[in-house]
Design an enzyme around this catalytic site. Structure first.
Site, PDB file in Angstrom:
ATOM      1  N   GLU A 101      -8.915  -5.801  -4.569  1.00 28.41           N
ATOM      2  CA  GLU A 101      -8.337  -4.628  -3.909  1.00 28.41           C
ATOM      3  C   GLU A 101      -9.392  -3.586  -3.540  1.00 28.41           C
ATOM      4  OE1 GLU A 101      -5.252  -4.077  -2.989  1.00 28.41           O
ATOM      5  OE2 GLU A 101      -3.885  -5.171  -4.295  1.00 28.41           O
ATOM      6  N   HIS A 126      -7.543  -5.754  -0.288  1.00 28.59           N
ATOM      7  CA  HIS A 126      -6.344  -5.003   0.050  1.00 28.59           C
ATOM      8  C   HIS A 126      -5.807  -5.415   1.415  1.00 28.59           C
ATOM      9  CE1 HIS A 126      -3.734  -1.551  -0.629  1.00 28.59           C
ATOM     10  NE2 HIS A 126      -4.035  -1.043   0.547  1.00 28.59           N
ATOM     11  N   SER A 180       0.842  -1.197   0.000  1.00 29.59           N
ATOM     12  CA  SER A 180       0.000   0.000   0.000  1.00 29.59           C
ATOM     13  C   SER A 180       0.879   1.250   0.000  1.00 29.59           C
ATOM     14  CB  SER A 180      -0.968  -0.042   1.185  1.00 29.59           C
ATOM     15  OG  SER A 180      -2.000   0.902   1.034  1.00 29.59           O
TER      16      SER A 180
END
Length: 479
Positions: free
Chosen positions: A302, A395, A179
């Site tokens: 995601e 994610h 990230s």
């Protein structure tokens, strides 16, 4: 100076080691400098403070501006040989997170991968990424640098100077992040001052070109808004800002909804022209970056983590996100392509495809064009634990298996344990040689003509051509 760690489960652990002086008082919004040396052995058995941040997501962290510290986990084998090193840059949208979270405890990863693991803290939010003309003048520059990125570099320099004492090989350092940590890896790859500090890179769920990188004008406008919000204007603006409490600065401007939608702001790396000369992907395409092997990929779902808490999504929300991330001219085409879906699903897919999947392919193609070993993956496993399972392979989900640390009620199932062990070994092979392939896991080197990748799941297998149509479309919208 000397440090005293502890040994647990055949891993030497050293926690809370300062790599830079506390960035407080006149050092707030200044480049990191060396910490004061010490002579007496320093206790390195307790984690240092996390950097000041807005606490969300159930993480309880002790924070302080005296936060520029790192942690080292070294397997017992490191006493007899030089092991590869992985330096982990944590995520959290550049405004939260810590390398000292229990979630990122490196003991299991160090032993499972056979490498020395280092996790770091760096300044976050406005304390790490504020840009202001007064700061630029103070530094004698046209634009102020991102001090959080300079912290990361200072930690990498610490590793080069010191990691051999922990059994690590400074010639085999891999920088890795997920990230915001992945976006950070992009910046370190293209930052001239970071060349030579690492020899491999791993980018998990990040991209090297989109709205997380700020042009100076936009960044300074946001900085002026923050200064005005806390009542700091005029010639003494820096003295006024440095006198403010950290929590007041963090709360001065609201953060974007679910990290992606207005109203609100985000904080991220500034293209200041010196430390970060241009958008990373632009520099990469020009060959102006660290020429190292790359492992890069994304998770199948995601976007779910970014939209799950949005009660409603409108066409205006989609236009807002697309315009902010890809430019106003992209709005009609992107909106039309995903119009067949309900708005919330459309936004979810736009985030997944436009930011993560196609951003990763773009970087992989750029590295391959430079002749560099590049390995692409898509993560498709959804955790067996019940709570996050409903979000799919979303994610951050891979971190539970890469680090294998329990978190709340999330514990790996018996069938996930071999997958976790394989994942650690694979990351370790890449850190050791620049190639993640093994006898039990053939991982094809990326090639632009066929788009080969590895599907990472309980049964992992090479595949090719994933999301080719979607990514060809998003490539036409690059700005």
């Amino acid at each position: 100076g000397p440090v005293i760690g502890k040994m647990e489960s055949a891993v030497w652990t050293f926690l809370g080691i300062p790599y830079a002086a506390p960035p407080v008082g006149p050092l707030r919004w200044r480049p990191p400098i060396a910490p004061p040396p010490w002579r007496a052995p320093r206790d390195a058995t307790k984690k240092g403070a996390a950097c000041p941040q807005v606490t969300e997501g159930g993480f309880l962290r002790a924070t302080s501006e005296d936060c520029l510290n790192l942690n080292v986990w070294a397997p017992m084998a490191a006493r007899n040989t030089k092991l590869p090193v992985l330096v982990w840059i944590h995520g959290g949208a550049f405004f939260q997170g810590s390398g000292g979270d229990d979630f990122n405890d490196g003991a299991r990863l160090a032993t499972g991968a056979g490498m020395v693991v280092v996790t770091i803290n760096y300044r976050l939010g406005p304390l790490g990424f504020l840009s202001h003309r007064a700061l630029a003048r103070e530094e004698g520059r046209a634009a102020s640098p991102s001090f959080g990125l300079l912290d990361q570099r200072a930690a990498l320099r610490w590793v080069q100077r010191n990691i051999a004492a922990f059994g690590g090989d400074p010639a085999r350092v891999t920088i890795a992040g997920q990230s915001a940590g992945a976006w950070s890896v992009c910046t370190q790859l293209t930052a001239p001052g970071s060349r030579g500090l690492f020899s491999r890179a791993i980018i998990q769920s990040g991209a090297c070109s989109d709205a997380l990188y700020f042009e100076p004008g936009k960044a300074e406008k946001q900085g002026e808004a923050l200064a005005a919000a806390v009542g700091c204007t005029g010639p003494g603006v820096l003295d006024c800002l440095r006198a403010q409490r950290a929590d007041k600065l963090l709360a001065a401007l609201p953060h974007k909804r679910s990290f992606i939608l207005h109203p609100g702001v985000w904080w991220g790396p500034v293209i200041d022209g010196v430390e970060l000369p241009r958008v990373p992907l632009t520099a990469m395409r020009a060959g102006d970056f660290a020429q190292v092997p790359l492992l890069i990929g994304w998770n199948r779902d995601e976007g779910v983590a970014h939209t799950v808490y949005l009660d409603t999504v409108t066409a205006a929300d989609i236009a807002d996100f697309v315009g902010d991330s890809f430019g106003e001219t992209a709005i009609p085409s992107a909106s039309a392509r995903y119009s067949r879906l309900p708005p919330k699903q459309a936004l979810t897919d736009i985030v997944t495809d436009g930011i993560f999947a196609c951003g990763a392919r773009r970087v992989a193609r750029t590295f391959t064009a430079q002749g560099l070993p590049t390995y692409l993956y898509q993560w498709t496993h959804a955790l067996d634990a019940p709570r996050p399972h409903s979000l799919g392979a979303t994610h951050s989900i891979e971190l539970f298996l890469l680090w294998a640390n329990p978190f709340r009620d999330i514990v790996l199932s018996k069938r996930e344990e071999p997958f976790s062990a394989m994942l650690m070994q694979t990351w370790g092979r890449f850190a050791r040689s620049g190639d993640p392939s093994g006898d039990d896991l053939p991982w094809p080197r990326y090639a632009s003509d066929s788009d080969p990748f590895l599907k990472l799941d309980l049964v992992s297998e090479p595949q090719a051509g994933l999301k080719r149509d979607e990514c060809d479309f998003w490539d036409t919208l690059e700005r």
